[in-house]
Write an enzyme that holds these catalytic residues in place. Sequence first.
Site, mmCIF file in Angstrom:
data_model
loop_
_atom_site.group_PDB
_atom_site.id
_atom_site.type_symbol
_atom_site.label_atom_id
_atom_site.label_comp_id
_atom_site.label_asym_id
_atom_site.label_seq_id
_atom_site.Cartn_x
_atom_site.Cartn_y
_atom_site.Cartn_z
ATOM 1 N N PRO A 195 0.776 -1.241 0.096
ATOM 2 C CA PRO A 195 0.202 0.017 -0.013
ATOM 3 C C PRO A 195 0.755 1.334 0.145
ATOM 4 C CG PRO A 195 0.110 -0.914 2.176
ATOM 5 C CD PRO A 195 0.961 -1.807 1.146
ATOM 6 N N LEU A 196 0.862 2.212 -1.010
ATOM 7 C CA LEU A 196 1.558 3.180 -1.108
ATOM 8 C C LEU A 196 0.781 4.342 -1.200
ATOM 9 C CD1 LEU A 196 3.977 1.309 -3.565
ATOM 10 C CD2 LEU A 196 4.780 1.928 -1.391
ATOM 11 N N THR A 197 0.985 5.574 -0.357
ATOM 12 C CA THR A 197 -0.018 6.675 -0.660
ATOM 13 C C THR A 197 0.980 7.657 -1.730
ATOM 14 O OG1 THR A 197 -0.218 6.949 1.767
ATOM 15 C CG2 THR A 197 -0.191 9.089 0.654
ATOM 16 N N GLN A 240 -6.856 -0.811 1.325
ATOM 17 C CA GLN A 240 -6.555 -0.557 2.425
ATOM 18 C C GLN A 240 -7.284 0.355 3.213
ATOM 19 O OE1 GLN A 240 -3.059 1.620 3.980
ATOM 20 N NE2 GLN A 240 -1.998 -0.112 4.855
ATOM 21 N N HIS A 288 -5.580 -0.988 8.246
ATOM 22 C CA HIS A 288 -4.247 -0.236 8.360
ATOM 23 C C HIS A 288 -3.803 -0.138 9.912
ATOM 24 C CE1 HIS A 288 -0.594 1.891 8.134
ATOM 25 N NE2 HIS A 288 -0.989 2.697 7.181
ATOM 26 N N ASN A 308 2.262 2.081 11.479
ATOM 27 C CA ASN A 308 2.921 3.246 10.724
ATOM 28 C C ASN A 308 2.356 4.617 11.775
ATOM 29 O OD1 ASN A 308 4.208 1.708 9.302
ATOM 30 N ND2 ASN A 308 3.227 2.345 7.391
ATOM 31 N N TYR A 318 -0.745 5.534 12.697
ATOM 32 C CA TYR A 318 -2.229 6.073 12.368
ATOM 33 C C TYR A 318 -2.833 5.508 13.433
ATOM 34 C CZ TYR A 318 0.280 7.651 8.286
ATOM 35 O OH TYR A 318 1.202 8.225 7.504
ATOM 36 N N ARG A 348 -2.332 -4.525 8.966
ATOM 37 C CA ARG A 348 -1.150 -4.422 8.851
ATOM 38 C C ARG A 348 -0.424 -4.024 10.247
ATOM 39 N NH1 ARG A 348 2.322 0.044 4.838
ATOM 40 N NH2 ARG A 348 4.021 -1.533 4.542
ATOM 41 N N ASN A 390 6.178 8.938 12.238
ATOM 42 C CA ASN A 390 4.730 9.477 12.890
ATOM 43 C C ASN A 390 5.179 9.715 14.431
ATOM 44 O OD1 ASN A 390 3.276 10.468 10.596
ATOM 45 N ND2 ASN A 390 2.590 8.341 10.315
ATOM 46 N N GLY A 431 12.171 -3.135 2.601
ATOM 47 C CA GLY A 431 13.344 -3.138 1.956
ATOM 48 C C GLY A 431 13.807 -4.383 1.646
ATOM 49 N N GLY A 444 7.323 -1.918 -2.080
ATOM 50 C CA GLY A 444 6.813 -0.754 -2.331
ATOM 51 C C GLY A 444 7.889 0.083 -3.308
HETATM 52 C C1 PHB Z 1 3.236 8.144 3.928
HETATM 53 O O1 PHB Z 1 2.494 9.313 3.401
HETATM 54 O O2 PHB Z 1 4.705 8.492 3.793
HETATM 55 C C2 PHB Z 1 2.715 7.075 4.501
HETATM 56 C C3 PHB Z 1 1.427 6.778 4.293
HETATM 57 C C4 PHB Z 1 0.850 5.834 5.074
HETATM 58 C C5 PHB Z 1 1.738 4.689 5.586
HETATM 59 C C6 PHB Z 1 3.169 5.067 5.750
HETATM 60 C C7 PHB Z 1 3.866 6.308 4.979
HETATM 61 O O3 PHB Z 1 1.308 3.818 6.164
#
Ligand code: PHB
Length: 365
Positions: free
Chosen positions: A30-32, A105, A181, A184, A186, A233, A241, A299, A320
């Site tokens: 999942p990638l913003t 997600q 989610h 990270n 949140y 996740r 954060n 990674g 990612g």
């Molecule tokens: C980010 O915006 O860098 C980002 C967003 C959600 C994530 C991790 C990183 O779970």
Amino acid sequence: MSKEKSSTLQLLTPLKMGDLVLSNRLVLAPLTRNRAGEGNVPTDLNMLYYVQRASAGLLITEGSQISLQALGYPATPGIYSQKQIKGWKKITEAVHEKGGLIFIQLWHTGRISHSSLLPDNALPVAPSSIRPRGEAVTYTGTQPFETPRALEIDEISGVINDYTQAAKNAKIAGFDGVEIHAANGYLLDQFLRDGTNQRKDIYGGSVENRMRLLDEVVTALKDVWPAHCIGVRLSPENQFNDIHDSQPQATFSAVLKMLNKHALAYVHILEGDMLNDEKNVDYIALRKLFSGLYMANNGYTRARAEQAVLDGHADMVAFGRAFIANPDLPERFAQNACLNEADPATFYGGGMQGYTDYPVLQAAK
Ligand code: PHB
């Protein structure tokens, strides 16, 4: 470029996940990407991005807000409005046409938001009113994080309802499943870790209390989706954060044992820290507490991913950066081909550049 038969890679073998069969064990993480349209509605450009990557065994969408209150960044998609459902439906249909599988997600950013992003300029919500160090991303650039408002205990069922409604919407939108989610830094992670959760009620204090909200969200979603279509996740020691836990091994051992009871599709673990190479948590030990599928992330290279699958540590590996820059990553791994480099300048926001214009391998002559 060395030629190696794809059949020699365990990573490229199919995997059964509940009723689904993944064609390989590579997952689009999942990638913003901050490229949603007006109203945080997914667009045709977003569709192209996902379709280009449909050869992954599983696609996980970028974090998608479950409600207006969940928003944390400009131009991230949601799954709470009819227009958003319609936008996602086009995407899931296009991915399915290519033979791919796609989970959405479900995201609530909690204190990593900013009043300028929220309805009525309300403060972001969190388990406790503890301000993160750092800066929020707003429509006018970055601004210092604010001190969030602690959720009242009688508001928590509303948050769970938002997850439930979003999960129902995901079904209408044609997804194959959902990923919760809880990583990270949140909202759900803010509840799990003791640095951000200092509540005195049944949602704070002991690990059992801190993981209660996640447990309740999973339980609620199981009324909408079969358990084997729900993933979670986690990121036990990621400090992104400004989040931390005093005893990550103990906290996340309890979380994995709790999740194990739910017979989920998978757990998706961001191992270590997003911003450095340090690892202090024993992931092999954590993995053993969960009898379902384990998706590793953070990674991994082709070689390390293959080894993790061979060792039985991971069933799947989420990529990612490598998937951002290589839409045909499974084919590149099959051929042991060179990889395109990802350009961080185009990760967040913008148009097709750095999003849908990374080249695939040339067809063999
Ligand atoms: C980010 O915006 O860098 C980002 C967003 C959600 C994530 C991790 C990183 O779970």
